[in-house]
Design a protein around this motif. Sequence first.
Motif, short mmCIF file in Angstrom:
data_model
loop_
_atom_site.label_atom_id
_atom_site.label_comp_id
_atom_site.label_asym_id
_atom_site.label_seq_id
_atom_site.Cartn_x
_atom_site.Cartn_y
_atom_site.Cartn_z
N ASP A 194 -33.42 36.08 99.87
CA ASP A 194 -32.44 35.03 100.09
C ASP A 194 -31.67 35.30 101.38
O ASP A 194 -31.82 36.34 102.01
CB ASP A 194 -31.52 34.86 98.89
N PHE A 195 -30.82 34.36 101.76
CA PHE A 195 -30.13 34.46 103.04
C PHE A 195 -29.17 35.64 103.10
O PHE A 195 -29.06 36.29 104.14
CB PHE A 195 -29.38 33.15 103.34
N THR A 196 -28.49 35.95 102.02
CA THR A 196 -27.54 37.07 102.04
C THR A 196 -28.26 38.40 102.23
O THR A 196 -27.77 39.27 102.95
CB THR A 196 -26.69 37.11 100.76
N THR A 197 -29.41 38.54 101.60
CA THR A 197 -30.19 39.77 101.81
C THR A 197 -30.68 39.85 103.25
O THR A 197 -30.61 40.91 103.88
CB THR A 197 -31.41 39.80 100.86
N TYR A 198 -31.14 38.75 103.76
CA TYR A 198 -31.58 38.70 105.15
C TYR A 198 -30.42 39.05 106.08
O TYR A 198 -30.58 39.83 107.02
CB TYR A 198 -32.12 37.30 105.47
N TRP A 199 -29.26 38.47 105.81
CA TRP A 199 -28.11 38.71 106.68
C TRP A 199 -27.65 40.17 106.64
O TRP A 199 -27.29 40.74 107.66
CB TRP A 199 -26.97 37.78 106.27
N GLN A 200 -27.67 40.79 105.47
CA GLN A 200 -27.29 42.20 105.36
C GLN A 200 -28.30 43.10 106.05
O GLN A 200 -27.94 44.14 106.60
CB GLN A 200 -27.14 42.60 103.89
N TYR A 201 -29.56 42.70 106.03
CA TYR A 201 -30.61 43.52 106.61
C TYR A 201 -30.67 43.38 108.13
O TYR A 201 -31.08 44.30 108.82
CB TYR A 201 -31.96 43.11 105.99
N ARG B 131 -28.61 38.68 114.61
CA ARG B 131 -27.46 37.81 114.34
C ARG B 131 -27.08 37.00 115.58
O ARG B 131 -26.74 35.82 115.48
CB ARG B 131 -26.28 38.63 113.85
N THR B 132 -27.14 37.63 116.75
CA THR B 132 -26.85 36.92 118.00
C THR B 132 -27.85 35.80 118.22
O THR B 132 -27.47 34.68 118.59
CB THR B 132 -26.86 37.90 119.19
N LEU B 133 -29.12 36.09 118.01
CA LEU B 133 -30.15 35.06 118.16
C LEU B 133 -29.95 33.94 117.16
O LEU B 133 -30.13 32.76 117.48
CB LEU B 133 -31.55 35.67 118.01
N GLN C 132 -41.55 49.01 103.62
CA GLN C 132 -41.15 49.24 105.01
C GLN C 132 -41.39 48.02 105.89
O GLN C 132 -40.78 47.87 106.94
CB GLN C 132 -41.91 50.43 105.62
N VAL C 133 -42.30 47.16 105.47
CA VAL C 133 -42.74 46.06 106.34
C VAL C 133 -42.17 44.70 105.90
O VAL C 133 -41.93 43.84 106.73
CB VAL C 133 -44.29 46.01 106.37
N ALA C 134 -41.92 44.51 104.62
CA ALA C 134 -41.57 43.18 104.10
C ALA C 134 -40.28 42.63 104.72
O ALA C 134 -40.25 41.47 105.14
CB ALA C 134 -41.44 43.24 102.58
N GLY C 135 -39.24 43.42 104.77
CA GLY C 135 -37.96 42.94 105.31
C GLY C 135 -38.05 42.53 106.77
O GLY C 135 -37.69 41.40 107.13
N PRO C 136 -38.54 43.41 107.64
CA PRO C 136 -38.62 43.03 109.05
C PRO C 136 -39.60 41.88 109.33
O PRO C 136 -39.34 41.06 110.19
CB PRO C 136 -39.11 44.31 109.73
N VAL C 137 -40.69 41.81 108.57
CA VAL C 137 -41.62 40.70 108.77
C VAL C 137 -40.98 39.40 108.29
O VAL C 137 -41.13 38.35 108.92
CB VAL C 137 -42.97 40.97 108.08
N GLY C 138 -40.23 39.45 107.21
CA GLY C 138 -39.49 38.27 106.76
C GLY C 138 -38.48 37.83 107.79
O GLY C 138 -38.31 36.63 108.06
N GLU C 139 -37.79 38.80 108.39
CA GLU C 139 -36.85 38.51 109.47
C GLU C 139 -37.56 37.83 110.64
O GLU C 139 -37.07 36.86 111.21
CB GLU C 139 -36.21 39.83 109.92
N ILE D 6 -38.45 34.20 109.72
CA ILE D 6 -37.26 33.35 109.70
C ILE D 6 -36.87 32.97 111.12
O ILE D 6 -36.55 31.82 111.41
CB ILE D 6 -36.09 34.05 108.96
N MET D 7 -36.89 33.91 112.04
CA MET D 7 -36.53 33.61 113.42
C MET D 7 -37.53 32.64 114.06
O MET D 7 -37.13 31.75 114.82
CB MET D 7 -36.43 34.90 114.24
#
Length: 159
Positions: free
Chosen positions: A2-9, A15-17, A131-138, A141-142
């Motif tokens: 969800d967005f809050t998990t993405y934002w914390q990660y 965040r600037t982008l 190790q890969v799921a969070g950054p790939v999700g990020e 999303i971008m």
Amino acid sequence: MDFTTYWQYSDMVTRTLFFLLLALSIISWVTGIIRILQSRKLAANVADDLSQKIQAKRSELRDADAATRRLVIEQTLLKHIGRYRFASERGLPILGTTAAIAPFIGLFGTVWGIFHALHNIGVSGQAGLGQVAGPVGEALIMTGLGIAVAIPAVVFYNL
């Protein structure tokens, strides 16, 4: 994720982008809506205004020959049409620039997310899903945000 998990990660670059893409999106939507409203108003007034300008010139040129009248009326029309065209093209540079750069900003966010995935693999020494799921999700999303900003800008530009 969800967005809050993405934002914390996410980090400062992400965040600037995100805020840059959000600002570009708001600017392009506002500009596009204003352009649509102004073009409707302009379309309703152009014919009457040009007719009035022609009538004013005709009354001034009653004693002139036909060629002179034609030349003066053409010049008057071209001058006023140029003004209307200039007024109708306001905001196009904003929309064109947004449409051109938003996908690249999203792509930079994608590259940054993949860099995080590779960095996490390097630090942990394992290429697991954790190790890969969070950054790939990020990264995804971008990419989606960049495209979501560019598409309305292109549509408004072409309207």
